[in-house]
Design an enzyme around this catalytic site. Structure first.
Site, PDB file in Angstrom:
ATOM      1  CB  CYS A   1      -0.905  -0.011   1.231  1.00 42.53           C
ATOM      2  SG  CYS A   1      -1.688   1.588   1.540  1.00 42.53           S
TER       3      CYS A   1
ATOM      4  CB  CYS B   1       1.059   1.263   4.818  1.00 44.06           C
ATOM      5  SG  CYS B   1      -0.529   0.434   5.084  1.00 44.06           S
TER       6      CYS B   1
ATOM      7  CG  HIS C   1      -4.119  -1.131   4.698  1.00 49.94           C
ATOM      8  ND1 HIS C   1      -3.690  -0.307   3.684  1.00 49.94           N
ATOM      9  CD2 HIS C   1      -4.836  -2.129   4.097  1.00 49.94           C
ATOM     10  CE1 HIS C   1      -4.117  -0.788   2.514  1.00 49.94           C
ATOM     11  NE2 HIS C   1      -4.810  -1.892   2.748  1.00 49.94           N
TER      12      HIS C   1
ATOM     13  CG  ASN D   1     -13.921  10.550  -3.587  1.00 52.02           C
ATOM     14  OD1 ASN D   1     -14.943  11.203  -3.467  1.00 52.02           O
ATOM     15  ND2 ASN D   1     -12.974  10.857  -4.476  1.00 52.02           N
TER      16      ASN D   1
ATOM     17  CB  SER E   1      -7.822   4.710  -6.820  1.00 50.26           C
ATOM     18  OG  SER E   1      -7.318   5.943  -6.384  1.00 50.26           O
TER      19      SER E   1
ATOM     20  CG  HIS F   1      -4.051   3.492   4.178  1.00 48.71           C
ATOM     21  ND1 HIS F   1      -3.013   2.751   4.722  1.00 48.71           N
ATOM     22  CD2 HIS F   1      -4.277   4.502   5.056  1.00 48.71           C
ATOM     23  CE1 HIS F   1      -2.635   3.300   5.857  1.00 48.71           C
ATOM     24  NE2 HIS F   1      -3.389   4.366   6.082  1.00 48.71           N
TER      25      HIS F   1
ATOM     26  CG  HIS G   1      -6.902   8.264   0.958  1.00 48.20           C
ATOM     27  ND1 HIS G   1      -7.364   7.005   0.613  1.00 48.20           N
ATOM     28  CD2 HIS G   1      -6.995   9.003  -0.178  1.00 48.20           C
ATOM     29  CE1 HIS G   1      -7.700   6.973  -0.656  1.00 48.20           C
ATOM     30  NE2 HIS G   1      -7.495   8.181  -1.173  1.00 48.20           N
TER      31      HIS G   1
ATOM     32  CD  GLN H   1      -8.154  12.819  -3.660  1.00 48.70           C
ATOM     33  OE1 GLN H   1      -7.565  13.581  -4.425  1.00 48.70           O
ATOM     34  NE2 GLN H   1      -8.892  11.811  -4.095  1.00 48.70           N
TER      35      GLN H   1
HETATM   36  O1  LIG Z   1      -8.085  11.008  -6.770  1.00 43.60           O
HETATM   37  P1  LIG Z   1      -8.512   9.564  -6.852  1.00 43.60           P
HETATM   38  O2  LIG Z   1      -8.972   8.996  -5.535  1.00 43.60           O
HETATM   39  O3  LIG Z   1      -7.495   8.695  -7.519  1.00 43.60           O
HETATM   40  O4  LIG Z   1      -9.792   9.568  -7.844  1.00 43.60           O
HETATM   41  C1  LIG Z   1     -11.116   9.725  -7.438  1.00 43.60           C
HETATM   42  O5  LIG Z   1     -11.393  11.011  -6.904  1.00 43.60           O
HETATM   43  C2  LIG Z   1     -11.252  12.114  -7.812  1.00 43.60           C
HETATM   44  C3  LIG Z   1     -11.706  13.379  -7.103  1.00 43.60           C
HETATM   45  O6  LIG Z   1     -13.058  13.314  -6.673  1.00 43.60           O
HETATM   46  C4  LIG Z   1     -12.048  11.890  -9.104  1.00 43.60           C
HETATM   47  O7  LIG Z   1     -11.713  12.901 -10.041  1.00 43.60           O
HETATM   48  C5  LIG Z   1     -11.756  10.516  -9.718  1.00 43.60           C
HETATM   49  O8  LIG Z   1     -12.634  10.303 -10.814  1.00 43.60           O
HETATM   50  C6  LIG Z   1     -11.972   9.442  -8.655  1.00 43.60           C
HETATM   51  O9  LIG Z   1     -11.700   8.172  -9.176  1.00 43.60           O
END
Ligand SMILES: O=P(O)(O)O[C@H]1O[C@H](CO)[C@@H](O)[C@H](O)[C@H]1O
Ligand SMILES: O=P(O)(O)O[C@H]1O[C@H](CO)[C@@H](O)[C@H](O)[C@H]1O
Lengths: 346, 346
Positions: B49, B52, B112, B150, B158, B161, B163, B165
Site C-alpha cells: 500500500c 501505509c 490500513h 471519497n 482507488s 487505506h 484517506h 484529499q
Molecule cells: O483522486 P482519486 O482517488 O485517484 O480519484 C477519485 O477522486 C477524484 C476526485 O473526486 C475523481 O476525479 C476521480 O474520478 C476518482 O476516481
C-alpha cells in the site's frame, strides 16, 4: 496533437457550469473499482421479461405482439396525477411544491437482445417516430417532456430489454430552466441562437466533430464533462422533436446508428450511457427561436469496458473534472469504425 | 408518519436546484445492478500500500512512520503549478482559462484498516487538526480550498487505506460560486446568514435532525438529493475550518464518530460516501458573515449494502429524484445505533 495540453477550465454555455480539464492526469494508474462487463448473450425473446411481446407486466397487463416499438405507462413511475393532499410553501428555506406528470416506457424493438446500434435504419426511424408521436401528444398537456434512455446496468437500467423513458410534467426541470435562461440571454446579446452559432463554429473548426450528414451534427462539446460525452445538434432550425420532417427523421436514424456503433466499437462492448433530448418548453410559441432541440449522450466509461470515470468527491462538491481533452476524445471517436464489431471486420 | 407522502419538488437554497420527491416509488422492485460489498478483512499494515507508514510511493518517496495523520502531495494531482503555454479565451461559446493549484492526500491513520467510525475521538481530533492546518496554509495562497473524502470503491476511491484529499486553487469552483451567490443574496434580503437561520429552524422542528451536540448539528437537509445525504452545520458563527477552537474541534470529532457509525450500522457495511467541507472563499474578510462553514455527506446506498441510487438519465438531463423522503431517512438514521456493529451488541 492539440493545443490544450495544459491544465485549464472550460465553461459550459448551456448550463453556466465550469469543467476542470487535466490532460496530464491520463497517466494515473488505476487500482480502484472495475465494472462488470456484460458478456452473456441475451436471447431474442425472454419469457420472464416484462417488456417482450406477449408477456405479462407487473400490473398484469399483457404486452401486444408489437413489431417495432411499444409504449406503455410506467408501472412504477416517479410522477403521476396530482394528489388531493398536495400542498406547497414558498418559505425561502423550505420551498416545496406538489408535482404531477406522467412516466412512459418505450420498448425500442420486440427483440430482447437488439440495442440501437444493432437495429436497421427503418427500425431506428420507427423509434424516432414514436418519440415524436409521444412528444406531440404529451406536450399538449405538459410544458416539459423529457425523452431519455439509460443503457446498461452500470447506468441504473433495471431491464436489459432495450428501452427508453419519457417523463412529462407541467413545471420546467432544473436543467431545462437553466438551458432556457442561458439560450435566452445569449439571443438577447447576440441576436442569434446559441446552438446555431455553436454548430456553425464547430463545423468550421472540425477538431471536435464526430459525424455529420445533411441534417445533423455530432460533436464532443467543447465543455464535455464525461470522457466520451457527445452533443447531437440539428443543422436546421428545429426547436422540438415533433417538428422533424421525414428527411430529418431518416438522417437522424443514420446519425444514431453511426454514433452508437462507434461507441460500441470503442471498447468492443455494449457501450453504456444515459442520453436524452432537450426540447424547447412547449408553451413557448414563435418566441422559441432562441432554442435548438438537441440530445446529450453521457457515457461513463473512461479507459476500457471495465474502467469508468467516477464523478465523485471533488466533482460533487466543486465541479466536474476530466482527464483526456474533448479534442482527443473526438479524434478517437472519429477513427472508430462505423461497422459494428459484432458484424465482422471492424 | 410524515406529511410529505405525495409527489412533490423541493428547492435547495444553497444551489438553487430542485429535487423531485416520489415517496410512492419506494415500492418499486429492483432487478437492476447490484454492487459488490467489501467483506474481505484488510490487514493493519499492507506492504504493497503506498499510503501505509514506511512504504514507498509511486514517485519513490518513502512515507514516514507516522502515528496519526500523514499528508503528502498527490503524485497524480488534477491541479499543479501554472503551465508556461497557458492561454485563455472569453469567446462566449469557447470560454476557457488556465487553471493552477495543488492536490494533497491525507492519510487518516497509520492503520490500513481503520476507517473514521473505527477511530478514537483523539484520532478523529487529529484528522480535524490536520484539515485545519492544511486549510490554513493553503488558504494563504488559494482562494478556494476543497477538503474531501471519497470512501469506498463504489465512490471511485482507488486506495483502500483510509484517506481524504485537499484540492486548492485560486478560482472559485462552480459549487462554491453558486453557494456564495445564494448565501449572499439571502443575507441581503433577510439580514441573516442562510445556514444560521436554517440550523435554528431545523432544531426547532426536529424531524430532520440526526444528531446534535453543543457545537454541531447533523440534519438530512430538507432538499437532500441522495437517499441518506446529510449536512453538518456549526451552531457557532464559523466561516472556515481554520477558525475552530479546541472545544469545537472535539465536538466535531464526536459528531463525525456518531454520524459515520450510524452510517455503517444502517446496512452493516463500511458505508460508502463522498463528503467534503465548504468554506467561505479565503479572500472574503469580515464581509464573510453571510457564509457558514458546512460539510456535505453524499452516500449512494439506497436499500441495502448492494443496492444504490443511480443518479442517471432523468437526474442528469432534468433534475435529481429521490424515493424515500428526507424525514423518513432522518428517522432511520436517528434510530441507528451509535455503537459500531463490529464492536458488539448493536
Ligand atoms: O483522486 P482519486 O482517488 O485517484 O480519484 C477519485 O477522486 C477524484 C476526485 O473526486 C475523481 O476525479 C476521480 O474520478 C476518482 O476516481
Ligand atoms: O426507471 P428505472 O429504469 O427503473 O430507474 C433508473 O432510471 C431512473 C430515471 O433516470 C432513475 O431515477 C433510477 O435511479 C434508475 O435506476
Amino acid at each position: 496533437m492539440n493545443k490544450f495540453e495544459f491544465t485549464h477550465r472550460r465553461k459550459n454555455p448551456l448550463s453556466g457550469e465550469w469543467v476542470l480539464v487535466s490532460p496530464h492526469r491520463n497517466n494515473r494508474p488505476w487500482l480502484g473499482a472495475t465494472e462488470a462487463v456484460a458478456t452473456e448473450e441475451l436471447p431474442k425473446h425472454d419469457p420472464s421479461c416484462p417488456l417482450c411481446p406477449g408477456n405479462q407486466r407487473a400490473n398484469s397487463d399483457t404486452n401486444p405482439h408489437y413489431s417495432y416499438t411499444h409504449v406503455f405507462v410506467n408501472d412504477f413511475g416517479a410522477l403521476n396525477s396530482i394528489s388531493p393532499q398536495a400542498e406547497s410553501s414558498t418559505d425561502p428555506l423550505f420551498t416545496y411544491d406538489a408535482a404531477e406528470g406522467e412516466c412512459r416506457v418505450i420498448c425500442f424493438s420486440p427483440d430482447h437482445n437488439k440495442t440501437l446500434p444493432e437495429m436497421s435504419l427503418t427500425e431506428l426511424s420507427e423509434v424516432i417516430t414514436a418519440w415524436q408521436q409521444h412528444y406531440r401528444e404529451l406536450s399538449l398537456r405538459y410544458n416539459c417532456v423529457q425523452v431519455f434512455e439509460n443503457k446498461g446496468a452500470i447506468m441504473g437500467c433495471s431491464q436489459p430489454h432495450p428501452h427508453g423513458q419519457i417523463w412529462a410534467h407541467p413545471h420546467l426541470s432544473t436543467e431545462i430552466e437553466r438551458e432556457d435562461a442561458q439560450q435566452s440571454s445569449y439571443f438577447q446579446l447576440h441576436g442569434r441562437a446559441l446552438l446555431a452559432d455553436y454548430a456553425e463554429k464547430e463545423i468550421a473548426d472540425g477538431s471536435r466533430v464526430v459525424f455529420e450528414n445533411k441534417h445533423w451534427l455530432v460533436v464532443v462539446p467543447f465543455w464535455a464533462a464525461w470522457p466520451f460525452e457527445t452533443l447531437v445538434l440539428p443543422k436546421d432550425e428545429l426547436q422540438r422533436l415533433d417538428a422533424l420532417n421525414d428527411a430529418q427523421n431518416s438522417a437522424l436514424a443514420e446519425t444514431l446508428k453511426v454514433l452508437t456503433t462507434k461507441y460500441d466499437n470503442l471498447f468492443r462492448c455494449s457501450f453504456p450511457y444515459s442520453m436524452g433530448w432537450h426540447n424547447a418548453p412547449a408553451n413557448l410559441d414563435s418566441s422559441a427561436s432562441y432554442w435548438r432541440l438537441h440530445a446529450h449522450f453521457y457515457p461513463p466509461l473512461l479507459r476500457s469496458a471495465t474502467v469508468k470515470k467516477h464523478m465523485v468527491g471533488y466533482e460533487m462538491l466543486a465541479e466536474s473534472q476530466r482527464d483526456l481533452t474533448p479534442e482527443t476524445a473526438a479524434s478517437i471517436l472519429r477513427s472508430a469504425s462505423t461497422i459494428h464489431y459484432k458484424q465482422g471486420n471492424s
